[in-house]
Design an enzyme around this catalytic site. Structure first.
Site, PDB file in Angstrom:
ATOM      1  N   GLU A 244      22.711  20.642  60.143  1.00 30.10           N
ATOM      2  CA  GLU A 244      23.689  21.472  59.435  1.00 30.10           C
ATOM      3  C   GLU A 244      23.016  22.329  58.367  1.00 30.10           C
ATOM      4  OE1 GLU A 244      27.898  20.403  58.376  1.00 30.10           O
ATOM      5  OE2 GLU A 244      27.042  20.231  56.380  1.00 30.10           O
ATOM      6  N   ARG A 270      28.951  57.485  46.962  1.00 32.42           N
ATOM      7  CA  ARG A 270      29.614  57.508  45.657  1.00 32.42           C
ATOM      8  C   ARG A 270      28.789  58.341  44.667  1.00 32.42           C
ATOM      9  NH1 ARG A 270      34.301  57.082  42.896  1.00 32.42           N
ATOM     10  NH2 ARG A 270      33.999  56.183  40.824  1.00 32.42           N
ATOM     11  N   GLN A 281      17.981  54.224  39.419  1.00 33.93           N
ATOM     12  CA  GLN A 281      17.040  53.150  39.780  1.00 33.93           C
ATOM     13  C   GLN A 281      17.669  51.754  39.694  1.00 33.93           C
ATOM     14  OE1 GLN A 281      13.403  52.986  37.482  1.00 33.93           O
ATOM     15  NE2 GLN A 281      12.239  52.854  39.373  1.00 33.93           N
TER      16      GLN A 281
END
Ligand SMILES: Cc1cc2nc3c(=O)[nH]c(=O)nc-3n(C[C@H](O)[C@H](O)[C@H](O)COP(=O)(O)OP(=O)(O)OC[C@H]3O[C@@H](n4cnc5c(N)ncnc54)[C@H](O)[C@@H]3O)c2cc1C
Length: 381
Positions: A244, A270, A281
């Site tokens: 798992e 955007r 940056q």
């Protein structure tokens, strides 16, 4: 070292992506809000073969090796934004189906595995108790032998798939004084008299993956439903946790890839101060760190799976994968949310849900503090 996928693997992964886009993750915002499990999607996954990816073909699975399996789950996580459904599939695979493959008798495998693979049966695992979480071997739920049966008494909590499971792998102690050596696993069918499924537990994330408490009151389980030897529950649990922890976050790698792509697109489109925000940056660095985490996570995932394909237990690698992938997933979600500004915080952009889903990964399968403890001890500390 060979890093490429074969054409068969690529074909499989592409078909998983097509399947997931067509059949899974519909109306997710509403289902997340209503905490509704996608049973129809589960059944479709069964028809496709997801629940049987690593299960031998003799029992209805696809018989894939560990590397191909994690590659398949990664693509599933990429194409299906319903992390709750994917989490339920993982719980079913690693803590019910695979322990049966490894420890079940031939009769048990024939009885349960075909249904678990086809999606007809839903599996789950009940280890945690109200008073024992990280200290999992201090179980209180008891199994008292009476002739050809065991009588279970106690309660379990945080059981993923509990409300919908047909079959539960339940851990109980046959002798508390023996500690880890007393723990034994049982296959308990839904509707076994004496077992009650409690109310559905409402949670922060993974809301489409149902969870419940279980109560056992003189619950009689026939001896032929004991999974593995009496007292072998600890090694069985370690075995399934190793699988798992090594594989459960393969889908998170897919989710991180999806978030990275969303963020690159958003940062390009955007505009603020007359330019794309990606030109700043501090925004670009977030995206770069997402990419770096994604690739590092992927290498850890594949390396552990490769060791597993060679038949090695890869305990250390499983803990490292669980620890690193979960922290990476959470950080990537946080960065994605920040990079989207107010939109990231809004439900309709579906990033806040990713963050809520990701946070659970630092807790389940053994908390990250416990993974660090395990890694430290494997390093000889
Ligand atoms: C979404 C989700 C699904 C789950 N599904 C299942 C399931 O299907 N079946 C199941 O049995 N359980 C399930 N769990 C439970 C999970 O395994 C436990 O939550 C986990 O083992 C931690 O136990 P706990 O919650 O009792 O925390 P605790 O053990 O009480 O830990 C609380 C805090 O103390 C820290 N801590 C405890 N001991 C140590 C230590 N020795 N060293 C350092 N720090 C320590 C922990 O790291 C944690 O930060 C699920 C949990 C979640 C969140």
């Amino acid at each position: 070292m060979e890093f490429g996928w074969t054409s068969e693997q690529k074909t499989l992964f592409d078909s998983i992506e097509r399947f997931a886009r067509k059949s899974l993750g519909q109306e997710l915002i509403e289902r997340d809000r209503a905490a509704e499990f996608d049973l129809a999607g589960w059944r479709e996954c069964g028809k496709f073969g997801i629940q049987g990816l690593p299960v031998p073909e003799d029992y209805g699975g696809l018989g894939l090796d560990a590397v191909t399996t994690v590659g398949a789950l990664e693509r599933l996580g990429y194409a299906c934004a319903d992390n709750g459904l994917v989490f339920s599939l993982n719980a079913h695979l690693w803590t019910a189906a695979m322990p049966l493959v490894a420890f079940g008798t031939e009769e048990q495998k024939q009885r349960y595995l075909p249904g678990l693979c086809s999606g007809e049966l839903i599996g789950g695992n009940a280890m945690s108790e109200p008073d024992t979480g990280s200290d999992s071997y201090a179980l209180r739920t008891s199994a008292t032998r009476q002739g050809d049966r065991y009588v279970l008494n106690g309660s379990k909590i945080w059981v993923t798939n509990g409300p919908v499971a047909d079959l539960l792998v339940v851990f109980a102690t046959v002798d508390r004084a023996q500690g880890a050596r007393g723990i034994t696993a049982f296959l308990v069918d839904k509707h076994t008299p004496g077992m009650t499924v409690g109310r559905k537990l409402d949670k922060m994330g993974l809301r489409t993956s149902p969870m419940a408490e279980l109560f056992f009151e003189n619950c009689e389980v026939p001896e032929q439903n004991r999974l593995g030897r009496e007292g072998a529950g600890t090694s069985l649990f370690t075995h399934s946790m190793s699988w798992e922890r090594g594989c459960i976050l393969a889908s998170a790698v897919g989710s991180m890839q999806r978030l990275l792509e969303t963020c690159v697109q958003h940062a390009r489109q955007r505009k603020q101060f007359g330019q794309s925000i990606g030109k700043f940056q501090s925004v670009a660095n977030k995206v770069v760190d997402m990419k770096l985490r994604l690739e590092t996570a992927r290498q850890l995932l594949y390396h552990g799976a490769w060791l597993r394909s060679l038949g090695k237990s890869a305990l250390m690698e499983a803990s490292m994968a669980k620890l690193y992938l979960s922290e990476s997933w959470v950080q990537t979600c946080l960065d994605a949310l920040q990079l989207h500004g107010a939109a990231g915080y809004m439900t309709e952009f579906q990033i806040e849900r990713e963050l809520r889903d990701a946070l659970a990964s630092r807790i389940y399968s053994g908390t990250n503090e416990i993974q660090r403890t395990l890694i430290a001890s494997l390093l000889g500390l």
